[in-house]
Design an enzyme around this catalytic site. Structure first.
Site, short mmCIF file in Angstrom:
data_model
loop_
_atom_site.label_atom_id
_atom_site.label_comp_id
_atom_site.label_asym_id
_atom_site.label_seq_id
_atom_site.Cartn_x
_atom_site.Cartn_y
_atom_site.Cartn_z
N GLU A 1 1.00 -1.05 0.05
CA GLU A 1 -0.16 0.14 -0.06
C GLU A 1 0.97 1.19 -0.01
O GLU A 1 1.47 1.46 1.06
CB GLU A 1 -0.88 0.08 1.19
N CYS B 1 -2.52 7.85 5.26
CA CYS B 1 -2.35 7.57 4.01
C CYS B 1 -3.52 8.08 3.05
O CYS B 1 -3.09 8.19 1.90
CB CYS B 1 -2.12 6.17 3.60
#
Length: 184
Positions: A114, A148
């Site tokens: 990710e 994020c």
């Protein structure tokens, strides 16, 4: 027939020192893999406490050796760890550049990554402008911008781009968040 990875290396970032590593470690363990957790240097103590809590549960079910914390430097031993043929899979949460770097260490590495990116909020003329302003500020600056999924770009469509109301609501939402943080 599902065959679990023998060893999964979990390499989380520093900015979510418990939630992100817990997710990777628990997912790998649930899939039947042993795990080496290599927390980011600023989060090593959090990684150790997390591993201790999980290891306690693993001991109860006779799998005490399924999780280990690894603290190594990023370059020498860290590179050897990522490139080791004993590591069947790496779970990375971090920069795209780090994922690219890991690929140079071992081209055939099964890498679940990710990586960072640009997250946009799109505000159209049909939006509730008050809610949109609040959500833009919360996404961009909540968690000190270290999440994020934090918004790093706002796309204003049509009349929203010149809307004095949206502009003022955005400023008000930012001031309110700053005042709330100062009061805390």
């Amino acid at each position: 027939r599902a065959v679990p990875a023998r060893l999964t290396l979990v390499t989380p970032p520093w900015n979510f020192p418990v939630a992100i590593p817990a997710g990777g470690v628990l997912a790998a363990l649930a899939a039947g893999s042993a795990v080496a957790l290599k927390p980011a240097e600023p989060a090593q103590r959090c990684g150790a406490v997390l591993a201790e809590a999980i290891s306690s549960a693993l001991t109860e079910v006779g799998a005490a050796d399924a999780l280990r914390v690894v603290t190594v430097d990023e370059s020498g031993l860290g590179r050897q760890l990522v490139s080791s043929p004993r590591v069947d899979r790496v779970i990375l949460t971090g920069a795209y550049a780090t994922a690219e770097l890991f690929r140079t260490f071992r081209a055939d590495l099964p890498l679940l990554a990710e990586t960072s990116g640009k997250n946009a909020v799109i505000v159209t003329p049909s939006a509730d402008l008050d809610l949109a302003a609040r959500d833009v500020v919360a996404s961009a600056f909540g968690h000190a911008g270290q999440k994020c999924s934090a918004a790093s770009l706002v796309v204003l469509v049509g009349s929203v781009a010149t809307s004095r109301r949206f502009h003022d609501q955005l400023l008000d939402a930012a001031h309110a968040m700053a005042a709330k943080a100062a009061a805390a």
